[in-house]
Scaffold this active site. Structure first.
Site, PDB file in Angstrom:
ATOM      1  N   TRP A 179      45.844  22.808 -45.717  1.00 30.59           N
ATOM      2  CA  TRP A 179      45.010  21.607 -45.899  1.00 30.59           C
ATOM      3  C   TRP A 179      45.173  20.979 -47.286  1.00 30.59           C
ATOM      4  O   TRP A 179      45.234  21.698 -48.298  1.00 30.59           O
ATOM      5  CB  TRP A 179      43.551  22.008 -45.717  1.00 30.59           C
ATOM      6  CG  TRP A 179      42.565  20.995 -46.193  1.00 30.59           C
ATOM      7  CD1 TRP A 179      42.086  20.855 -47.477  1.00 30.59           C
ATOM      8  CD2 TRP A 179      41.925  19.967 -45.430  1.00 30.59           C
ATOM      9  NE1 TRP A 179      41.185  19.808 -47.539  1.00 30.59           N
ATOM     10  CE2 TRP A 179      41.063  19.254 -46.285  1.00 30.59           C
ATOM     11  CE3 TRP A 179      41.994  19.593 -44.077  1.00 30.59           C
ATOM     12  CZ2 TRP A 179      40.285  18.187 -45.860  1.00 30.59           C
ATOM     13  CZ3 TRP A 179      41.202  18.531 -43.650  1.00 30.59           C
ATOM     14  CH2 TRP A 179      40.365  17.844 -44.535  1.00 30.59           C
ATOM     15  N   ASP A 195      41.880  15.464 -51.991  1.00 27.98           N
ATOM     16  CA  ASP A 195      42.070  14.592 -53.159  1.00 27.98           C
ATOM     17  C   ASP A 195      43.285  14.887 -54.052  1.00 27.98           C
ATOM     18  O   ASP A 195      43.555  16.043 -54.354  1.00 27.98           O
ATOM     19  CB  ASP A 195      40.883  14.706 -54.126  1.00 27.98           C
ATOM     20  CG  ASP A 195      39.552  14.649 -53.455  1.00 27.98           C
ATOM     21  OD1 ASP A 195      39.495  14.385 -52.254  1.00 27.98           O
ATOM     22  OD2 ASP A 195      38.551  14.877 -54.148  1.00 27.98           O
TER      23      ASP A 195
HETATM   24  C1  FRU Z   1      36.109  14.078 -52.672  1.00 30.18           C
HETATM   25  C2  FRU Z   1      35.527  15.449 -52.941  1.00 30.18           C
HETATM   26  C3  FRU Z   1      35.248  15.625 -54.410  1.00 30.18           C
HETATM   27  C4  FRU Z   1      35.305  17.118 -54.581  1.00 30.18           C
HETATM   28  C5  FRU Z   1      36.406  17.502 -53.625  1.00 30.18           C
HETATM   29  C6  FRU Z   1      36.224  18.837 -52.972  1.00 30.18           C
HETATM   30  O1  FRU Z   1      36.909  13.985 -51.562  1.00 30.18           O
HETATM   31  O2  FRU Z   1      34.379  15.641 -52.144  1.00 30.18           O
HETATM   32  O3  FRU Z   1      34.044  15.048 -54.857  1.00 30.18           O
HETATM   33  O4  FRU Z   1      35.591  17.490 -55.901  1.00 30.18           O
HETATM   34  O5  FRU Z   1      36.455  16.494 -52.637  1.00 30.18           O
HETATM   35  O6  FRU Z   1      37.347  19.191 -52.240  1.00 30.18           O
END
Ligand code: FRU
Length: 495
Positions: free
Chosen positions: A36, A39
């Site tokens: 997976w 971000d």
């Molecule tokens: C955004 C988020 C961030 C967090 C990350 C966790 O997509 O929710 O705020 O750091 O993904 O995977």
């Protein structure tokens, strides 16, 4: 000493990444080693190359305890995979090494700042705390710092939640000091962007509340980025729970950019305009860097938390990034176009000029799923037209359409017939910036994705296509009149 968790993730990736068949990956978009990806993190220059980390759960194609995956590139299209950079292996980050940024230190090391998530049991309930943590390394191996976490609840201004305090993006100022922006949740239940400062990159202090959401654009904000561009100051955030607003903002997770004024003395940002960063179905958590030759380049997760219902391709690997995009400001708008390096990968040019178009047609040589195609349309003299339609990833049963209606200025993307098995959002409409009868659409496709750039980058719309790659027909149609159409199409190939 490498932790057991990191060693395990590296070994797992080493064994299983090569098992992901190459045709399950896009050709030039970033994917996870295996498992997976969400971000982009730490998108930055280090030792003359561009590094990208990403939210990574190698062990399944679902979100889980977050690691940082790692790659680097010289041209944003050919990427070299590097071993997993961070694993959740300390008390303060066992709940995940969440999103963050990176910067090159003057002593030649690379500094990573990420959110450490710690889950604690409180009266039988699980409560998660978020803090900011550091790791330093050489572009391949990283050590978490002794002083972690370096920003905790104590560094939050009154009313801000230690349960929602995350996603640091950092940079070095021309005077050699450092700044970071993070997000948090305030008393009114909505987000704010906080500014932090450090003289050496290691010891950090709270500077100011840069700006508050005040429930205007969603509730909690995620993944901030803050930079100046062409004389303007830009703040990018990904808000949760957006309310729809005309055709500008859709419901749910969005990504917006704000242009405004940065008062450096006070550390405040006042917004002057707020717009969608991408009008498609799958786009979130954008991050930028400044290239060695001074361009601002953005990359984002080519996905949205609300549309995760299906798997676009492969079963061993989930999620991909957008194509990196060059940003600029023109007439008060943020303009985005694929990095110019993409042009080096164009092959097999096919060019048509002045096609008079009404009924649906396909053009010899214009088909495919890995391509860069620009289509320009203008009305013929005296003839109006109601609608111009391009169909892509088409076969006997499936298609995805992009259409433009000059009277309303509405562009609509529709993948409801692309082959997706679930009823997630498949249609989106947005307004072109200037209603006119001409329109220019650039399609960048890479197997299971389509990124659309409208009128030389005034707007972009990104989406995944749940369509087998064999569906590669492209067709054009004008309804209610005849249009004059130019098509310039290239296949994209990795040499
Ligand atoms: C955004 C988020 C961030 C967090 C990350 C966790 O997509 O929710 O705020 O750091 O993904 O995977």
């Amino acid at each position: 000493m490498m932790s057991e968790e990191l060693q395990k993730a590296r070994t797992f990736e080493e064994i299983y990444a090569p098992c992901v068949p190459e045709n399950e990956r896009p050709l030039f978009h970033v994917t996870a080693g295996v498992g997976w990806l969400n971000d982009p993190n730490g998108f930055s220059v280090y030792r003359g190359e561009y590094h990208l980390f990403y939210q990574y759960h190698p062990y399944s194609t679902h979100w889980g305890p977050m690691h940082w995956g790692h790659l680097k590139t010289r041209d944003f299209l050919k990427w070299e995979r590097l071993p997993v950079a961070l694993a959740p292996d300390r008390d303060y980050d066992r709940g995940g090494c969440w999103s963050g940024g990176a910067v090159e230190l003057p002593d030649g090391r690379q500094l990573l700042m990420y959110t450490g998530r710690r889950v604690q049991e409180k009266s039988g309930m699980e409560v998660a705390y978020q803090t900011q943590c550091l790791a330093v390394g050489d572009g391949r191996d990283y050590q978490k710092c002794e002083g972690n976490p370096v920003l905790t609840a104590e560094n939050l201004p009154g009313g801000c939640s230690p349960h929602d305090f995350r996603d640091p993006k950092l940079w070095r100022e021309p005077d050699g000091t450092y700044r970071a922006v993070t997000v948090t949740c305030t008393e009114d239940g909505s987000g704010a962007v906080l500014l932090y400062r450090s003289d050496d990159g290691f010891s950090w202090r709270f500077e100011s509340v840069l700006t508050r959401c005040r429930n205007e654009y969603g509730t909690m904000w995620e993944c901030p980025d803050f930079f100046s561009l062409d004389g303007r100051q830009v703040l990018v955030v990904s808000p949760m729970e957006m309310r729809p607003m005309g055709l500008e903002f859709h419901i749910g997770y969005g990504t917006v950019y704000m242009l405004g004024r940065y008062n450096r003395e006070k550390g405040t940002f006042s917004r002057e305009s707020v717009r969608s960063l991408d009008y498609g179905l799958d786009f979130y958590a954008a991050q930028t860097l400044e290239t060695l030759d001074g361009r601002r380049v953005m990359i984002a997760w080519l996905q949205n938390w609300a549309t995760i219902a299906c798997q676009a391709h492969g079963i061993r690997c989930y999620g991909e990034m957008t194509i990196p995009r060059e940003l600029s400001i023109r007439d008060g708008l943020l303009i985005q176009n694929p990095v110019r390096e993409l042009e080096r990968y164009r092959v097999n040019p096919v060019c048509y000029r002045d096609i008079l178009l009404s009924e649906e047609i396909s053009l010899e040589g214009v088909r495919g799923r890995v391509l860069d195609m620009t289509v320009s349309v203008a009305p013929t003299s005296g003839s109006g037209y109601r609608c111009f339609k391009v169909r892509v990833a088409k076969d006997g049963e499936r298609e995805t359409t992009v259409q433009y209606e000059p009277d309303s200025g509405v562009i609509q993307i529709d993948r409801s017939r692309c082959g997706a098995p679930y009823d997630i959002t498949h249609v989106r409409k947005f307004l072109v910036r200037q209603r006119q009868r001409e329109v220019k659409l650039r399609f960048v496709m890479d197997r299971h994705s389509l990124e659309l750039f409208v009128n030389d980058g005034e707007q972009a719309a990104s989406l995944l296509l749940y369509t087998p790659e064999s569906a590669d027909v492209i067709s054009f149609e004008a309804q209610g009149g005849i249009v004059r159409m130019d098509v310039e199409k290239y296949d994209l190939a990795m040499s």
